[in-house]
Design a protein around this motif. Structure first.
Motif, PDB file in Angstrom:
ATOM      1  N   GLN A 162     -25.455  41.605 -58.421  1.00 39.77           N
ATOM      2  CA  GLN A 162     -24.264  42.449 -58.287  1.00 39.77           C
ATOM      3  C   GLN A 162     -23.533  42.214 -56.969  1.00 39.77           C
ATOM      4  O   GLN A 162     -22.655  42.987 -56.600  1.00 39.77           O
ATOM      5  CB  GLN A 162     -24.647  43.919 -58.414  1.00 39.77           C
TER       6      GLN A 162
ATOM      7  N   ARG B 166     -20.953  44.657 -54.999  1.00 40.97           N
ATOM      8  CA  ARG B 166     -21.680  45.615 -54.160  1.00 40.97           C
ATOM      9  C   ARG B 166     -22.208  44.934 -52.904  1.00 40.97           C
ATOM     10  O   ARG B 166     -22.829  43.887 -52.977  1.00 40.97           O
ATOM     11  CB  ARG B 166     -22.868  46.206 -54.908  1.00 40.97           C
TER      12      ARG B 166
ATOM     13  N   SER C 209     -16.685  47.571 -47.848  1.00 37.27           N
ATOM     14  CA  SER C 209     -18.020  47.580 -47.262  1.00 37.27           C
ATOM     15  C   SER C 209     -18.042  46.866 -45.921  1.00 37.27           C
ATOM     16  O   SER C 209     -18.734  47.288 -44.996  1.00 37.27           O
ATOM     17  CB  SER C 209     -19.040  46.972 -48.217  1.00 37.27           C
TER      18      SER C 209
ATOM     19  N   ALA D 293     -27.039  42.336 -52.706  1.00 38.29           N
ATOM     20  CA  ALA D 293     -27.272  43.107 -53.925  1.00 38.29           C
ATOM     21  C   ALA D 293     -27.637  42.227 -55.115  1.00 38.29           C
ATOM     22  O   ALA D 293     -27.508  42.641 -56.270  1.00 38.29           O
ATOM     23  CB  ALA D 293     -26.041  43.942 -54.251  1.00 38.29           C
TER      24      ALA D 293
ATOM     25  N   ALA E 198     -20.447  50.951 -50.646  1.00 36.02           N
ATOM     26  CA  ALA E 198     -21.032  49.677 -51.069  1.00 36.02           C
ATOM     27  C   ALA E 198     -20.247  49.011 -52.181  1.00 36.02           C
ATOM     28  O   ALA E 198     -20.378  47.818 -52.387  1.00 36.02           O
ATOM     29  CB  ALA E 198     -22.476  49.900 -51.539  1.00 36.02           C
ATOM     30  N   PHE E 199     -19.441  49.747 -52.912  1.00 34.16           N
ATOM     31  CA  PHE E 199     -18.774  49.207 -54.094  1.00 34.16           C
ATOM     32  C   PHE E 199     -17.377  48.689 -53.746  1.00 34.16           C
ATOM     33  O   PHE E 199     -16.584  49.384 -53.112  1.00 34.16           O
ATOM     34  CB  PHE E 199     -18.664  50.275 -55.174  1.00 34.16           C
TER      35      PHE E 199
END
Length: 136
Positions: free
Chosen positions: A16, A20, A47, A13, A42-43
């Motif tokens: 980020q 993420r 994940s 990402a 994803a956050f």
């Protein structure tokens, strides 16, 4: 048509990446059609668990007909003790594969997914800009 392979990726990402880690999958068929899906975890932490869940579920569906989405969904759901109990990681994994299967079906029938799911309902939609703090 048969599912021949499922690839699962943890995407970078960029700036980020500390918060993420998007998890996506691509399902391939013997007719050259593929579909893409995303696990919505994803956050933050989790994940990597979704990545593993999609990998585990992918092993269940190779060789199946991707047009039989409900059959595949039920197999994934009922093949796991944890699936029957629910949870964000299990359902994120199932969701990623489910989205990819709808993508394959739409491509195979040459129609957009919204047509497969009942047709267009609105020509306009109100939206709310909730991410302005990120400069989007």
């Amino acid at each position: 048509m048969k599912i021949t392979k499922v690839d699962v990726f943890m995407l970078d990402a960029g700036s980020q990446r500390w918060q993420r880690k998007p998890i996506v999958c691509r399902i391939y068929t013997d007719e050259g059609i593929y579909g893409d899906g995303e696990a919505g975890i994803a956050f933050g932490i989790g994940s990597t668990a979704a990545f593993g869940m999609v990998k585990d579920l992918a092993g269940l569906i190779v060789g199946m007909d991707p047009m039989n989405i409900e059959v595949i969904w039920n197999k994934m759901f009922k093949s796991s003790f944890w699936g029957m109990g629910g949870g964000a990681i299990v359902f994120a994994g199932i969701s990623a594969i489910d989205i990819a299967l709808w993508d394959i079906k739409g491509k195979a029938l040459n129609v957009p997914c919204y047509q497969l799911m009942g047709g267009k309902f609105r020509s306009q939609m109100r939206s709310y800009a909730s991410q302005l703090q990120f400069g989007w």
